[in-house]
Write an enzyme that holds these catalytic residues in place. Structure first.
Site, short mmCIF file in Angstrom:
data_model
loop_
_atom_site.label_atom_id
_atom_site.label_comp_id
_atom_site.label_asym_id
_atom_site.label_seq_id
_atom_site.Cartn_x
_atom_site.Cartn_y
_atom_site.Cartn_z
N GLU A 143 -0.84 5.27 4.44
CA GLU A 143 -1.57 4.15 3.80
C GLU A 143 -0.81 3.63 2.58
O GLU A 143 -1.39 3.35 1.53
CB GLU A 143 -3.02 4.55 3.47
CG GLU A 143 -3.80 4.88 4.75
CD GLU A 143 -5.30 4.94 4.59
OE1 GLU A 143 -5.83 4.38 3.63
OE2 GLU A 143 -5.93 5.56 5.45
C1 FAD Z 1 -0.02 11.95 10.04
C2 FAD Z 1 0.31 10.49 9.92
C3 FAD Z 1 -0.66 9.55 10.23
C4 FAD Z 1 -0.36 8.19 10.16
N1 FAD Z 1 -1.32 7.26 10.54
C5 FAD Z 1 -0.96 5.95 10.66
C6 FAD Z 1 -1.87 5.00 11.22
O1 FAD Z 1 -3.01 5.32 11.56
N2 FAD Z 1 -1.44 3.72 11.39
C7 FAD Z 1 -0.18 3.32 11.02
O2 FAD Z 1 0.16 2.14 11.21
N3 FAD Z 1 0.70 4.20 10.45
C8 FAD Z 1 0.34 5.51 10.28
N4 FAD Z 1 1.23 6.42 9.74
C9 FAD Z 1 2.54 5.96 9.28
C10 FAD Z 1 2.65 5.93 7.76
O3 FAD Z 1 1.89 4.88 7.25
C11 FAD Z 1 4.17 5.82 7.41
O4 FAD Z 1 4.71 7.09 7.67
C12 FAD Z 1 4.40 5.40 5.97
O5 FAD Z 1 4.06 4.05 5.80
C13 FAD Z 1 5.85 5.59 5.53
O6 FAD Z 1 6.74 5.06 6.44
P1 FAD Z 1 7.94 5.96 6.97
O7 FAD Z 1 7.38 7.24 7.41
O8 FAD Z 1 8.71 5.17 7.97
O9 FAD Z 1 8.84 6.24 5.70
P2 FAD Z 1 9.99 5.30 5.12
O10 FAD Z 1 9.50 3.92 4.94
O11 FAD Z 1 11.24 5.51 5.91
O12 FAD Z 1 10.17 5.92 3.67
C14 FAD Z 1 10.90 7.13 3.43
C15 FAD Z 1 10.94 7.39 1.93
O13 FAD Z 1 11.64 6.33 1.27
C16 FAD Z 1 10.80 5.76 0.26
N5 FAD Z 1 11.03 4.31 0.22
C17 FAD Z 1 11.05 3.44 1.27
N6 FAD Z 1 11.27 2.21 0.82
C18 FAD Z 1 11.42 2.28 -0.53
C19 FAD Z 1 11.66 1.33 -1.56
N7 FAD Z 1 11.77 0.03 -1.32
N8 FAD Z 1 11.75 1.77 -2.82
C20 FAD Z 1 11.59 3.09 -3.12
N9 FAD Z 1 11.35 4.04 -2.19
C21 FAD Z 1 11.26 3.63 -0.91
C22 FAD Z 1 9.38 6.07 0.71
O14 FAD Z 1 8.47 6.04 -0.35
C23 FAD Z 1 9.55 7.46 1.30
O15 FAD Z 1 9.53 8.42 0.30
C24 FAD Z 1 0.93 7.77 9.76
C25 FAD Z 1 1.89 8.73 9.42
C26 FAD Z 1 1.60 10.07 9.51
C27 FAD Z 1 2.67 11.07 9.16
#
Ligand code: FAD
Length: 581
Positions: free
Chosen positions: A390
């Site tokens: 979220e």
């Molecule tokens: C158990 C679980 C349930 C979930 N449920 C849902 C759901 O119901 N619906 C849905 O749509 N998604 C869902 N998600 C997805 C979740 O919302 C994403 O995992 C989250 O938005 C982060 O994206 P990512 O994992 O690709 O990380 P990334 O975007 O790859 O980020 C990796 C790291 O880099 C940091 N980062 C990225 N960009 C920047 C920036 N510009 N500046 C500084 N730091 C940055 C992030 O904060 C993080 O620490 C779920 C994930 C999990 C694990």
């Protein structure tokens, strides 16, 4: 006072103004809501109160039994936010958040299953649905016959949600969707999905939201993910292969899907915050019992200073999170439209303090805390996800600071533009300049306008109010300074942005605590509210120390070293200083 509908406490604060009418008085549930809530709590206690062994077993199995889902349906827990005229409980933000708090006390997976349905799965329908869409889907969503999920994330689009690749191509009176969503909560059991897809192939953006149901040909979901925590909740991929979605299932306007997604996530934050507060209350209970019952060196471990420090902090963390989450829910219920910054603060704060509490509670339980027989390790695993989904807390910190400081930036931009054209329109130019100069002078000299002061708080909170006022002035002066220094490049200045976000988180938390303790003093008198005054004093002191460090850190820091070391090691891809090579 500022226009009620559009006012934002935090945005005004960044300009040095304390809009106290926004946060006072502290919100309470209505009489009717309190009654319904009491009934819901009773149902939850009898349904979940004796299930600890089941929760542990489902965590190991990585699944929740279908029979239990049926119990959740029968308890009406999928209808919490659906309006009463459609058979739901019609809870506003305050009552909804409080209900999730109660579920969160028992189990993270259960809270997430119920929460993902109402907070984000069907929230789009609630906010943007047409009458026809609501008529079609509310009856099944309210009973839980249809469970809802929110499908935004993709393999290459996480934090950068605008870069999704799922496509929707118009074909007659339908849109044809193709793409893959990952990590979708409730994916395995949901029949109703709020799906986001690109409706134009030109660059980023142009996203549209669609209501997709499992019975549409081409919709499939993958196996349950094997996760670290919240293991009994369902997380799966959602695959869309030539899915024909009727135009009548477009949610909101075509091309406005990114805004729809952000509004849904924003509105859902009080639910997640509530779940976190419930978790913290349980941890306080577990830790106080443990500290009383466990003796070492001939005395209960509760008597040792280092254990006292942990429990005292857990109490403060819980009280502060609860105050913030309730305040934000109250603002939403009172019709404030611009609560995005405050809601983001509540998410970052509650998720981080819950994780800290879970870690400290496990430490108080010692080796036992590490054993699967006790709930601590599961709670610790369950709570870790909250800082990631979220909106990650990093992205939300950037959002908090940059959106909060937006008005300061706008003022500087207007000023810059008018100074450029100062000879074309000297009156306008000087007018703006003199307003700006007055505001700056009043902040810097400390001769404040009324708006930079609390005027409605009880005198017993004067020292804490003074801490707040001083930090507000420092926030406004620092926001102005760093925006003048970096201009548009502020977007890339994440170290300073984080400092501003941390100050804003502490200030909003302190505002929520002041509002709540003030209500307690007015209601119960100073003596009865002595403990709450103690919380306010202790928290204000801690917040002041943290904020002072952030302000000082803007000029005096080790940022360059961290940046340079990070770049060096990322390039190498390893730690290069091993003593045996
Ligand atoms: C158990 C679980 C349930 C979930 N449920 C849902 C759901 O119901 N619906 C849905 O749509 N998604 C869902 N998600 C997805 C979740 O919302 C994403 O995992 C989250 O938005 C982060 O994206 P990512 O994992 O690709 O990380 P990334 O975007 O790859 O980020 C990796 C790291 O880099 C940091 N980062 C990225 N960009 C920047 C920036 N510009 N500046 C500084 N730091 C940055 C992030 O904060 C993080 O620490 C779920 C994930 C999990 C694990």
């Amino acid at each position: 006072m500022t226009d009620k509908k559009t006012a934002s406490f935090m945005r005004s604060l960044c300009m040095g103004e304390i809009e106290e009418e926004i946060v006072l008085p502290y919100p309470e549930p209505t009489q009717a809501e309190a009654e319904t809530l009491r009934a819901v709590f009773g149902t939850l206690a009898s349904m979940l109160g004796s299930r600890e062994k089941d929760f542990a077993a489902w965590d190991r199995a990585g699944e929740m039994p279908l029979g239990f889902l049926q119990e959740l349906r029968e308890a009406g827990l999928f209808g919490l936010v659906i309006p009463e005229e459609h058979g739901g409980m019609g809870f506003g933000s305050t009552a909804y958040s409080r209900a999730l708090q109660e579920i969160g006390r028992y189990d993270g997976s259960v809270a997430l299953t119920v929460g993902a349905h109402s907070s984000i799965g069907l929230r789009g329908l609630l906010l943007f649905g047409t009458d026809d869409q609501r008529r079609r889907y509310y009856p099944k969503l309210v009973t839980g016959e249809m469970i809802a999920a929110f499908a935004l994330t993709e393999p290459s689009a996480g934090s950068d949600a605008a870069s999704i690749k799922t496509t929707a191509v118009r074909d007659g009176d339908a849109w044809v969707l193709n793409g893959e969503k990952i990590w979708i909560t409730n994916g395995g059991m949901a029949d109703f999905f709020t799906v986001f897809a690109k409706t134009s192939m030109e660059g980023r953006g142009h996203i549209t939201a669609f209501l997709v149901t499992r019975d549409m040909k081409g919709v499939s979901t993958g196996p349950h993910e094997d996760k670290m925590g919240i293991r009994a909740s369902s997380t799966t991929t959602v695959v869309l292969e030539d899915v024909r979605v009727p135009s009548a299932n477009v949610l909101g306007e075509v091309g406005m899907g990114f805004k729809v997604a952000m509004r849904i996530l924003n509105a859902g934050r009080t639910g997640l915050g509530g779940g976190c507060v419930g978790g913290m209350k349980r941890l306080v209970e577990l830790s106080t019992h443990q500290a009383r019952d466990r003796s070492q060196f001939g005395q209960p471990i509760a008597s040792f200073g280092l254990v006292k420090q942990k429990i005292g902090q857990m109490v403060i963390d819980c009280y502060v999170s609860e105050s913030v989450v309730n305040l934000v829910a109250g603002l939403v219920d009172r019709g404030f439209e611009d609560t995005a910054v405050e809601a983001a603060i509540s998410k970052v704060l509650a998720t981080e303090l819950l994780f800290r509490s879970a870690d400290e509670a496990l430490q108080i339980a010692g080796g036992g805390g590490y054993m699967r027989e006790l709930p601590y390790e599961r709670i610790l695993r369950d709570t870790r996800i909250n800082r990631i989904f979220e909106g990650t807390n990093e992205i939300l910190r950037l959002f908090i600071a940059l959106t909060g400081m937006n008005d300061v930036g706008q003022e500087l931009k207007d000023l810059g533009a008018s100074l450029k054209g100062i000879f074309d329109d000297p009156i306008k130019g000087f007018g703006l300049l003199s307003d700006y100069a007055k505001r700056r002078a009043s902040l810097v000299t400390g001769i404040r306008r009324t708006k930079a002061k609390w005027t409605m708080l009880d005198a017993s909170l004067a020292p804490e109010a003074a801490i707040f006022e001083q930090a507000t002035t420092a926030l406004a002066v620092t926001a102005d300074r760093i925006l003048r220094k970096h201009g548009k490049r502020i977007i890339g200045q994440q170290f300073d942005t984080r400092r501003m976000a941390d100050v804003m988180i502490d200030l909003f938390s302190l505002a929520a605590v002041l509002s709540r303790v003030n209500a307690a003093v007015e209601r119960d008198g100073k003596e009865k509210a002595a403990r709450e005054l103690e919380i306010a004093r202790t928290f204000a002191h801690q917040a002041k120390r943290r904020m002072d460090a952030c302000f000082a850190g803007v000029d005096d820091n080790a940022d360059d070293g961290l940046r340079s070391l990070s770049a060096h090691v990322v390039e190498l891809g390893r730690y290069p200083w091993d003593n045996v090579n």
